[in-house]
Design an enzyme around this catalytic site. Structure first.
Site, mmCIF file in Angstrom:
data_model
loop_
_atom_site.group_PDB
_atom_site.id
_atom_site.type_symbol
_atom_site.label_atom_id
_atom_site.label_comp_id
_atom_site.label_asym_id
_atom_site.label_seq_id
_atom_site.Cartn_x
_atom_site.Cartn_y
_atom_site.Cartn_z
ATOM 1 N N GLU A 115 54.170 34.320 8.340
ATOM 2 C CA GLU A 115 53.547 35.325 7.466
ATOM 3 C C GLU A 115 53.996 35.086 6.038
ATOM 4 O O GLU A 115 54.855 34.225 5.786
ATOM 5 C CB GLU A 115 53.903 36.743 7.937
ATOM 6 C CG GLU A 115 53.233 37.106 9.263
ATOM 7 C CD GLU A 115 53.582 38.501 9.759
ATOM 8 O OE1 GLU A 115 53.553 39.443 8.956
ATOM 9 O OE2 GLU A 115 53.896 38.634 10.948
ATOM 10 N N HIS A 238 49.989 46.735 1.833
ATOM 11 C CA HIS A 238 49.597 45.546 2.601
ATOM 12 C C HIS A 238 48.306 45.006 1.999
ATOM 13 O O HIS A 238 47.365 45.771 1.773
ATOM 14 C CB HIS A 238 49.401 45.908 4.079
ATOM 15 C CG HIS A 238 49.379 44.713 4.974
ATOM 16 N ND1 HIS A 238 48.365 43.776 4.913
ATOM 17 C CD2 HIS A 238 50.236 44.287 5.918
ATOM 18 C CE1 HIS A 238 48.615 42.822 5.807
ATOM 19 N NE2 HIS A 238 49.754 43.111 6.425
ATOM 20 N N ARG A 289 54.119 39.827 -0.172
ATOM 21 C CA ARG A 289 53.073 40.857 -0.247
ATOM 22 C C ARG A 289 52.873 41.509 -1.604
ATOM 23 O O ARG A 289 51.760 41.843 -1.978
ATOM 24 C CB ARG A 289 53.431 41.973 0.736
ATOM 25 C CG ARG A 289 52.827 41.703 2.047
ATOM 26 C CD ARG A 289 53.098 42.793 2.991
ATOM 27 N NE ARG A 289 53.082 42.130 4.281
ATOM 28 C CZ ARG A 289 53.531 42.655 5.378
ATOM 29 N NH1 ARG A 289 54.040 43.865 5.373
ATOM 30 N NH2 ARG A 289 53.466 41.998 6.499
ATOM 31 N N HIS A 350 51.537 50.734 3.092
ATOM 32 C CA HIS A 350 51.903 50.180 4.396
ATOM 33 C C HIS A 350 53.340 50.493 4.801
ATOM 34 O O HIS A 350 53.610 50.808 5.959
ATOM 35 C CB HIS A 350 51.709 48.663 4.323
ATOM 36 C CG HIS A 350 51.978 47.928 5.590
ATOM 37 N ND1 HIS A 350 51.220 48.102 6.724
ATOM 38 C CD2 HIS A 350 52.915 46.997 5.912
ATOM 39 C CE1 HIS A 350 51.667 47.307 7.692
ATOM 40 N NE2 HIS A 350 52.713 46.643 7.226
ATOM 41 N N ARG A 385 59.761 44.243 1.000
ATOM 42 C CA ARG A 385 60.170 43.759 2.331
ATOM 43 C C ARG A 385 59.458 42.450 2.696
ATOM 44 O O ARG A 385 58.255 42.295 2.485
ATOM 45 C CB ARG A 385 59.803 44.814 3.382
ATOM 46 C CG ARG A 385 60.048 44.378 4.802
ATOM 47 C CD ARG A 385 59.685 45.483 5.764
ATOM 48 N NE ARG A 385 58.271 45.768 5.753
ATOM 49 C CZ ARG A 385 57.414 45.388 6.705
ATOM 50 N NH1 ARG A 385 57.833 44.705 7.753
ATOM 51 N NH2 ARG A 385 56.141 45.708 6.628
#
Ligand code: FAD
Ligand code: SIN
Length: 537
Positions: A115, A238, A289, A350, A385
């Site tokens: 990811e 997100h 992100r 998110h 994060r």
């Protein structure tokens, strides 16, 4: 009821602690809906962890996972915490497997996903419904665990502390008041070890990937009890929430298209088919992100288009159905064949990177109160994060919190049992007949947070948000004290508190860092890598 461990929340953090703690004493685990109603159950991509050498991606190491986490966190992670949590990940994966979690394998080895922000493949997954797999295994295990009382439909309202009872010299936690939603009565749960595992606050925003239960209750309760809260300005958006204006219903509005899809080669494009993310970061669609969400926000504003697109059409036929069956089937149900059409997506709220300040063992600033999982601010995530580090954190800190509690004597158990705790007093015995006020305020909070406190912020918008929230807070307080409590009122009261905490923290940060980007202070201060701590006295 009295317990040795009172756990609030039934996601990965709460249940994995409950199962372990029940070997050492009586555990009560309260959850406000059903046991499976949690963000955990919605997780898609997986859980990041560097496994034993023979099972990891070539060249991967714990050091690399640490470096990726620190890089995503934009200078605000606590490195010692990152080291500990990342290093202990693999052991807690074994626990999950022991409880029955069936991670995907290929040729006898775990199949590892990738990811944004990860330099290697290191994400264990169960197709694209990893969270459901974990949640179901934990619930099944919890149901057969002795010494563990699971109470669904029990909404924790507030923590009971010596301070609230007027014994200010020795402030510590004594338990919690909780609304039994089946009877409408408020019950007292006593314990000198209360563990908040209540998850995050996505519902503070109009558009979110989170389920309805994510209303920030734990942060609001801890705040009212006087615990320190930090870094609430770092709300993660997100990048790829399905954009489907024709659809009605929460499922269609908040449907996530996992970052793992980009990990397998999907690319973000604009209406002209251009891969615009490379202009913002050389890692393109797989940058962390905060960068990708900002790039999309910029592209949407620049072009005036309502969304961007995630393109997987170049993948072989059948790939999506096999690797991401839930996403593939859900999109089909919404009328979109992702093998033939690009998927319209927009960013949505998110994850809450800040929260109740804890040490690495979940210990908060209030004696006897612990916080684990998304509700906590351990220092793992810093200002942003890294993907799939959240399930990891919940699982590791649950284990550590138990070790910490067991390492200390349990001197207050009896005194808590004998303590004179007043019964709950309902503000008014009448049921609320003005539900419209609740819905209106709820909608107003979520809309103003979306308009004024989302991906790109300004001083002026934050000021406006703060003013509006002050008025709303007053209104909600009057409503709360004037009516018999129910879940809607309680969530509204928590939402307005958490929204105010996000704004307060955002106002304090006079720089842009990670998920907090403001056009009035666009640079990152070299000397300003501090938490935005905030404490109610
Ligand atoms: P949760 O799982 O949210 O559980 C909180 C629990 O507390 C719930 O049971 C809730 O009902 C209960 N609760 C809340 N308030 C109260 C109250 N007042 N009284 C009683 N009970 C209460 N992270 C990853 O690492 N990997 C992923 O692939 C991933 N995918 C995600 C996909 C989606 C769509 C979403 C929304 C999140 C995803 N995340 C992912 C984030 C991750 O799922 C969460 O951060 C994590 O599951 C949080 O676990 P938790 O145990 O702290 O809280
Ligand atoms: C996703 O699957 O994209 C979500 C992963 C995460 O939030 O960590």
């Amino acid at each position: 009821m009295t317990a040795d461990f009172l756990i609030i929340g039934s996601g990965i953090a709460g249940l994995s602690l409950a199962i372990r703690a029940a070997k050492h004493g009586k555990v009560i685990c309260l959850t406000k809906g059903s046991l499976l109603d949690s963000n955990t159950a919605w997780a898609q991509g997986g859980i990041a962890s560097v496994l034993a050498e023979s099972m990891r991606d070539e060249g991967d190491s714990v050091e690399l996972h640490i470096a990726d986490t620190l890089d995503a966190g934009a200078g605000l992670c606590n490195e010692a915490v990152v080291r500990t949590i990342v290093s202990e990940g693999a052991n807690t994966i074994d626990d999950l497997i022991h409880y029955g979690v069936d991670f995907d394998k290929k040729n006898g080895h775990f199949s590892l996903g990738k990811e944004g922000g990860h330099s290697k493949r290191r994400i264990l997954h169960a197709r694209d419904t990893t969270g459901r797999e974990i949640a179901e295994a934990l619930v099944a295990q919890a149901r057969i665990t002795e010494n563990l009382i699971l109470l669904e439909n029990h909404f924790a309202i507030d923590l009971i502390t010596t301070g609230k009872l007027g014994m200010v010299a020795d402030d510590r936690v004594l338990g919690a008041y909780a609304l039994n939603r089946d009877t409408g009565e408020v019950e007292i749960f006593r314990s000198d070890r209360v563990i908040l595992a209540t998850g995050g606050c996505g519902k503070v925003y109009l558009y979110t990937t989170n389920p309805d239960s994510a209303t920030g209750d734990g942060v609001a309760m801890a705040w009212r009890a006087g615990a320190t809260i930090a870094n609430m300005e770092f709300i993660q958006f997100h990048p790829t929430c399905f954009y489907n204006p024709a659809a009605s219903g929460a499922e269609a509005r908040s449907f996530l298209v996992s970052e793992a899809v980009r990990g397998e080669g999907a690319i973000l494009i604009n209406q002209k088919g251009e891969d615009f993310t490379k202009k913002h970061d050389p890692r393109g669609s797989l940058a962390p992100r905060d960068i990708v969400a900002r790039a999309i926000d910029h592209e949407i504003k620049r072009t005036g288009a309502p969304c961007v697109y995630l393109d997987v059409r170049h993948k072989p036929t059948g790939f999506m159905k096999e690797r991401f069956p839930f996403i593939y089937d859900t999109l089909l149900r919404f009328g979109l064949d992702c093998e033939k059409q690009p998927i319209p997506v927009v960013p949505a709220a998110h994850y809450q990177c800040g929260g109740v300040v804890t040490d690495i063992n979940g210990k908060t600033t209030l004696r006897g109160l612990y916080a684990i999982g998304e509700v906590a601010c351990t220092g793992l995530h810093g200002a942003n994060r890294l993907a799939s580090n959240s399930l990891l954190e919940g699982n590791v800190t649950a284990r550590r919190a138990l070790d910490e509690m067991l390492a200390h004597l349990h001197p207050n158990r009896e005194s808590v049992e004998l303590m004179d705790i007043p019964a709950w007093e309902h503000g008014d015995t009448a049921a609320p007949d003005e539900l419209v006020v609740i819905y209106h305020n709820w909608d107003e909070i979520r809309r103003l947070m979306w308009d004024y406190v989302s991906i790109v912020r300004t001083d002026n918008r934050l000021r406006r948000a703060a003013t509006r929230l002050r008025n709303l807070k007053k209104e909600v307080r009057e409503f709360y004290w004037g009516h018999r409590v129910n879940a809607d009122i309680l969530e509204l009261r928590n939402l307005v508190s958490v929204a105010s905490l996000i704004v307060d923290c955002a106002v304090k940060r006079k720089e842009s860092r990670g998920l907090h980007y403001t056009t009035d202070h666009p640079n990152t201060k070299a000397t300003h890598a501090i938490d935005t701590r905030t404490r109610k006295f």
